[in-house]
Design a protein around this motif. Sequence first.
Motif, mmCIF file in Angstrom:
data_model
loop_
_atom_site.group_PDB
_atom_site.id
_atom_site.type_symbol
_atom_site.label_atom_id
_atom_site.label_comp_id
_atom_site.label_asym_id
_atom_site.label_seq_id
_atom_site.Cartn_x
_atom_site.Cartn_y
_atom_site.Cartn_z
ATOM 1 N N ASN A 188 9.667 2.082 -0.169
ATOM 2 C CA ASN A 188 8.304 1.947 -0.742
ATOM 3 C C ASN A 188 7.120 1.217 -0.053
ATOM 4 O O ASN A 188 7.141 -0.086 -0.088
ATOM 5 N N LYS A 189 6.727 2.110 0.651
ATOM 6 C CA LYS A 189 5.718 1.688 1.729
ATOM 7 C C LYS A 189 4.559 0.721 1.288
ATOM 8 O O LYS A 189 4.054 0.031 1.813
ATOM 9 N N SER A 190 4.037 1.222 0.126
ATOM 10 C CA SER A 190 2.758 0.860 -0.200
ATOM 11 C C SER A 190 2.525 0.442 -1.502
ATOM 12 O O SER A 190 1.548 0.113 -2.098
ATOM 13 N N GLN A 191 3.751 0.278 -2.142
ATOM 14 C CA GLN A 191 3.861 -0.518 -3.678
ATOM 15 C C GLN A 191 5.229 -0.985 -3.653
ATOM 16 O O GLN A 191 6.152 -0.388 -3.548
ATOM 17 N N LEU A 192 5.420 -2.062 -4.043
ATOM 18 C CA LEU A 192 6.786 -2.686 -4.454
ATOM 19 C C LEU A 192 6.799 -2.999 -6.256
ATOM 20 O O LEU A 192 5.949 -3.539 -6.486
#
Lengths: 684, 684
Positions: free
Chosen positions: B547-551
């Motif tokens: 989840n590179k750009s949202q956790l």
Amino acid sequence: AFAQQVTPTSQSNLLLTDKGVKDYTRLLAEKPTSVQEIAQIKQKIDAELGQPIQVPMPKDAGGGYTHEQHKANQLSIFYGGILYQLTDDSKYAEHAKNLLFAYAKIYRTLPLHPEKKEQTPGKLFWQSLNEAVWLVYSIQGFDAIKPYLSEEDRRYLKADLFQPYVDFLSVDGAETFNKIHNHGTWAVAAVGMAGYSLEDENWVKMALYGTAKDQSGGFIKQLDQLFSPDGYYSEGPYYQRYALLPFVVFAQAVAINNPELKIFDYRDSILIKAIYAAIDLTYGGFFFPINDALKEKNLKTSEMVFGVDIAYSITQDPRLLSFAKYQGNFAPIDAGFEVAQALSEGKEKPFAFQSKRFRDGEKGDQGGLAIFRAESEKSNSALVYKYTAQGMGHGHYDKLTWLFYDNGEEVIRDYGAARFLNIEAKYGGHYLPENNSWAKQSIAHNTVVVDEKSHFNGKYSIAENAFPTELSFDISNPDFQWASAVLKEVYPGVAFKRTMFQIQDPAFEYPLILDLFEVQSEEQHQYDLPLHFNGQIIYLNTPLAANKSQLLPLGKSNGYEHLWNLAQGKAHEKLSQFTWLLKDRFYTWSTKTSASDELIMVELGANDPDFNLRSERALILRSQGRGNHYFLSALETHGSFDSKNELTVNASNQIQSLELIEKGGKKYIEITTKDAGSRSYPVE
Amino acid sequence: AFAQQVTPTSQSNLLLTDKGVKDYTRLLAEKPTSVQEIAQIKQKIDAELGQPIQVPMPKDAGGGYTHEQHKANQLSIFYGGILYQLTDDSKYAEHAKNLLFAYAKIYRTLPLHPEKKEQTPGKLFWQSLNEAVWLVYSIQGFDAIKPYLSEEDRRYLKADLFQPYVDFLSVDGAETFNKIHNHGTWAVAAVGMAGYSLEDENWVKMALYGTAKDQSGGFIKQLDQLFSPDGYYSEGPYYQRYALLPFVVFAQAVAINNPELKIFDYRDSILIKAIYAAIDLTYGGFFFPINDALKEKNLKTSEMVFGVDIAYSITQDPRLLSFAKYQGNFAPIDAGFEVAQALSEGKEKPFAFQSKRFRDGEKGDQGGLAIFRAESEKSNSALVYKYTAQGMGHGHYDKLTWLFYDNGEEVIRDYGAARFLNIEAKYGGHYLPENNSWAKQSIAHNTVVVDEKSHFNGKYSIAENAFPTELSFDISNPDFQWASAVLKEVYPGVAFKRTMFQIQDPAFEYPLILDLFEVQSEEQHQYDLPLHFNGQIIYLNTPLAANKSQLLPLGKSNGYEHLWNLAQGKAHEKLSQFTWLLKDRFYTWSTKTSASDELIMVELGANDPDFNLRSERALILRSQGRGNHYFLSALETHGSFDSKNELTVNASNQIQSLELIEKGGKKYIEITTKDAGSRSYPVE
Ligand SMILES: [Zn+2]
Ligand SMILES: [Zn+2]
């Protein structure tokens, strides 16, 4: 003595001579524990003697089997030679000889390494740097077994191993060889030492003066250009350490074979200065991790063992022995036995670190690195204020950044390099992509970032020509030490000036750090000032809105894409204060803010699909729409958290207000404390 | 000797007697460095003597000024008395007396502490526990200055300070006093020691047998019930350490004043067993952090100093001296001087940790804690397999969890407690809300979590009655040690059985851990098995979608709300393998999986607006829609990463397959290795 011997004589010409052998023999008889080091080397090589030698076809990159095996072999050749000299036992010479012969059999026809990548390739190794290192060690082993080798052996090894090896490094690899760069130093040291041992004056001349032998490259030019007049190596402490080994071992070889060059006196003893500089560029033994630096490197590395031993043999400075003692071993060369002898006589003296500034640049006019130390019975802190030049290709976009150490820890930190050296599963052990996308970016540092772009827009071509100018470095008053530097055009139309202070005042338990960061710009911009703190968050005097159930990256590029925005909110209307705990001590950062400023708590790790980054936190102070602007901050070290006795003392800090004022046309920083009234300090 | 003296005699009755004073005097004359400890205490108290005493009105919670001041005063009274005895200098007695008088002036009329919270309140302190601790120390100070005090002084202090203090702890605080719990132990020790010193038999009787003096409470009942027959304290190591101090000091007082009770022989020498157990429940000096435990506690705490010294004085076991040496100090009581003397004679012997199991429960039938040690020149690991009972209110929902230590580090870890003890800015120093929402939850542990709920649905009323049953604990073969335990109804209709092995086999560099976790259930569920690893992620043999750009949080409750989902993906179709690096060593977890299983990499920190949690990572193996199911895993320790010499060895592991097979009606774990073929191990 020699010009170009097809068959070198049996005379040893490098760093272990009859003197070292005699010293060792005496020490072994009189104080055997003082030369314990040799017993360990012996144990290691004895264990190999029963085994067949392994000289595999080169295949793997750093960390892989063939890579590590060739590295292991270079040490076996080196140690084999040394042990033959020290023990006179021919089995050690035979072992080194067998290895050298195995390499001689394959070297000439070896193709370039299959894993070559991004760098100039080697043949045994994926990069030519390792290739040069191999020769620096192996030639010393060869040199030591020369008396054991027949004329025929010596002729054969020169013709089939060393001649093609030297050609590969100096002719095929001329570009690297002539480069004023640490890779070049390894290459010239390798070739130059081969020249002395194999009695080839041409190789020595190339090593000293470049392949053209006209001083357009080579060792002397490297001595002229790679160190500042203070002995600072332009790539920074991590590479300073690494570069030192070929410098000092080759210089030692030069000193022995060409004493008339007075190499250690050269340029006002620049090499000795460089060794002391490497020591000064450490805290708790570890090198300051500026630029591309792996944080685990310390003064115990073999480079520093050679460096300290050779420096001691030249200077006889007993303070160097305290580092030799800390290192716990010595180099198996003449200088090392001299150190072992001196330590066995208890000659070491403590080394007291003191505030010091290292100018950067060949002429010392390209900024510098100021180190403020406060070493006393109670405190042991170091403030590092970095206003150096870019530092070549391994430099970071970190203009006017700072670091702070205390209590044995890195309190305000620099990420260092993103790399797992020699771990193949991690991008073959190379610098990771995140080294560029994160570690080098300005936001990864404790300096101002304008409009979410890195300094010089992250362009090396601009950065390499931009040097901060030191305005002041003043340590004349031990209680009030400071440095100031400016840099114009960090961004188009934007200049930086930063002034940092280390103040000792009874109102504060530990040295107080003050920081005035002035930004000049006619245009309006967004200014971010990150604080890369190390420790557990204890208290912030202004509430932030936490992103409790969703995290997004703080930005899209220039390192911002790697930061998760944990919480964001208005700064305090007057003075934002942030306290954290590291080990058993508290730290409070106070920074003058207004309600239009913002604070953002971030954590590293976004856009990191391979988990290459460490998850570290930082607090960013953001000022929107500013032209000329200043950040005024203080760092207090205070209190203690004694978990053993469950006692907490001074968990809250002293500073209550922080202002930049003018009195009689002069600027002052005025602070008010909780218990000791107020005071003001001149800022220029 | 005494019944109820209104005016106690001048006779000292507690832990420092004439014997200790004589020992000290002799050591001081003959070997002054052996009693350095006393010089330090002297320095501390001497520094106070010039200052006015401070007995502030109680106001602050743990960590605040008044809290810390009253704690400091209890030590000043204690040390003042000790120094008076040792030096015969009346200024020390006067200092202790002044403090005691200041307390006598206010104590009777003090209201309950204003910061009372969640616990039974004290008067000087926010919880009555601290109130009891104060008396345990202060009464020893009083006891030591009895010869200095006038009859009138003694009568006054008893009437105005100690009588109301004892009443407060025993009458007003009867519930705590009679509780079989460490708070109760502190209270009975305080009152019992006051009874001996102030010569009040009633107090002693209450302390020994409860306020009703009928054995319905009190010290003897606590000795009967708080420790298992192996000396394991039901709340776990952290509280075992804490509880030990009142147990051992009061026992020592009982031994001196009521020798006929043979208190140290009581229940097969249960107290001595408990002290040894506390030592066995450590790694590298630090207590296993199971249940509510602060990780920084180690064997150097003052509780353990008293414990070790008193145990030595009873047992004369020279191995205990090695811990006294590690502690670097001794308790200023008779037993401490005995230790100082023995150390000065070089009597200490090394303590070799060995595999051991501590049964839990008063009768030893409520599960246990199995510790597998592998201590050799090369390795120093410890596998802790926890199948204890709940451990009272400080217990966690962590049934059949495990921990693993190696190379000086906690490799597979337990979060411990979420608390900043005595740091007021952190929830007043109390257990944080996240202690319940995270630290106690099952997902915070290395055990199976069913349907994202904690064991027993996180209900203490169910947990306190559920005890695992040990099926086997077998260390008869040092190369093949194992333990197995079961627990029924961890969830409705769901039973757990876990079998863990420590295997030493030349195929593996270090001890191999095998883990067979069997879940029995007729219904289908989701099973999560987390691995709370410590270190840097190196390699996973199956790609996860990061989840590179949202956790987002992994779940909504039961601790899942605190986990960020970093990456998720299909498990490997046969054997998922995960390698990480900690310090200079690699660890690989191999676990049998199928393509329908999932792996989730998580990081702690979601829904933590006050940044109370440490950001630690875990890998979760998730099996959906299972009834009866087993997890079969192995943990390998391997290789080395030598950053000094830039050598990486064995970065890849040995295990290539892992199967549970049946041969002749018996189950075996079969593993295949890279270099040493295959082998199988019986699992029951
Ligand atoms: Zn950097
Ligand atoms: Zn726990």
